[in-house]
Write an enzyme that holds these catalytic residues in place. Sequence first.
Site, short mmCIF file in Angstrom:
data_model
loop_
_atom_site.label_atom_id
_atom_site.label_comp_id
_atom_site.label_asym_id
_atom_site.label_seq_id
_atom_site.Cartn_x
_atom_site.Cartn_y
_atom_site.Cartn_z
N HIS A 178 0.70 3.13 3.19
CA HIS A 178 1.40 3.09 5.16
C HIS A 178 1.87 1.87 4.64
CE1 HIS A 178 -2.99 4.12 5.53
NE2 HIS A 178 -2.59 4.12 7.01
N CYS A 185 0.69 -1.27 0.02
CA CYS A 185 0.16 0.00 0.09
C CYS A 185 1.19 1.24 0.40
CB CYS A 185 -0.60 -0.14 1.24
SG CYS A 185 -1.62 1.86 1.85
#
Length: 492
Positions: free
Chosen positions: A148, A145
């Site tokens: 993150h 991601c």
Amino acid sequence: MAKKKFYITTPIYYVNDRVHLGHAYTTIAADVLARYHRLKGDKVFFLTGTDEHGAKIEEAAKGLNKSPRQLCDENSQRFKNGWQRLNISYDNFIRTTDVNHKKAIAKALKVLHEKGLIYKGVYKGLYCLGCEQYKTKADLVDGKCPDHKIKPEVMEEESYLFKLSKFGKEIENRIKRDEFKIRPEERKPEILEFLKKGLKDISISRKKVKWGIPLPFEPELTAYVWVDALLNYLTGLGWQGDPRKIPEFWSAEVHLMAKDIFRVHATIWPALLLGLGISLPKKLFIHGYFTINRQKMSKSLGNVIWPEELIEKFGVDATRYLLLASFPFGRDGDISWKKLEEKYEADLAKGLGNLVARLLSLADKSEIKSEVLKIEEVKNTDFQKKIDEVQEKYKKALEEFKLNEALASIWELISFCDEYIEKNKLWEENESQKTSILYLLHTIANIANLLKPFLPETSEKILKQLGLEITEQKWIFNIKKSESLFPRMNPE
Ligand code: MSP
């Protein structure tokens, strides 16, 4: 004429974190817009709050050896304290653990289930716990991601699914027709592209997550946190979950947010509303993301700037100013301590603060204490022309959410005054200067009025120093000089 409604929201923030500058940025911006519309005479409702359920909060609590309830109570209170400190004039602070909210969500889920829009099946897909969002392969960078920097988990469980796929086309059309507005406009293509590919049904139940709202039709399961969270925009107005009884403030004029949560707001949120038969919000406004010294703000990089540090150093109003004036509201931007200090010094200490102090001294020297200025007298002057021009720009900018441009227009008026004083050598005493000083005091009073939504305390301080009283035909000044508005950081 009936007052125009203006319902504005911020995202509800996760309580696994304390208030950071990103949260403050969105919330200050919403506050400015809410204050501006109140001053305009609109009927305003400004909602903010905290998002308190889900796996992320459950895990954070575990890590801190606290119960989720304790973590939520402590951290939502921190948000409330932070907003009080920053002078945020919200009308309601919603917590998703509020009993009313939970009851309403259960009711809404029941409605969707009865309509056949929630069904049992097996969900398989990628999921990032950091964002609590579903991901496609195309969203990942090096398999992770991008926000993150973690690998999303492959989620495969028997669960209840929401028929998101049914609504993609309708949402796409409404965005295209600009009935559901996406602003700034340049954000539109990315979401239209995503919608064009078709939406996949999503899982809206969780087996393993205990900290959530039980599904009314299978209470051992809890609701997916985003379904719970998005509906806050209705429950925050007192909605009780009945689609036939919609609060009078709905629909939202605008939901403010950054790009991290744009997609959910442009897919799941309108789909839930369409499913419930409720009108869509009028607009999503996606403001920029800021970095610090060109890096994502992160605790591990040690570059986090906390709002209280800014307040400590610069004061509340200066913090509000520096955050909003540093870069355009709809664009990404970069800040650093150095840049913030320089801006404080140039715009606030040497700019606004110095101008007010200087003019009040000039007024004192010219023995202007209690004076009356007839509106008629100032009407055709260059001062009034400049004020009118700036007011026009300011209004246009605020209607388009160009907050930094609205501020820039006020600073144009400040420079105009500075230049006038310099050019006309107003410090040299002579009788004719007195009228100019009076006109400048009138200009400063206008500046104070324009500052109201942005720097409410400073505006009040200036108006107090001017002792201003306005009647239909006259502006009456009763000058009282007091402490400096923005002390210099590094006096020469
Ligand atoms: N709980 C969800 C939102 C649910 S809304 C129904 C959530 N919470 S969050 O605490 O992560 O807040 C995200 C929001 O904080 C962003 O959309 C933005 O408004 C703000 N920001 C967080 N970091 C930011 C920056 N670095 N820059 C600008 N805004 C930022 O997502």
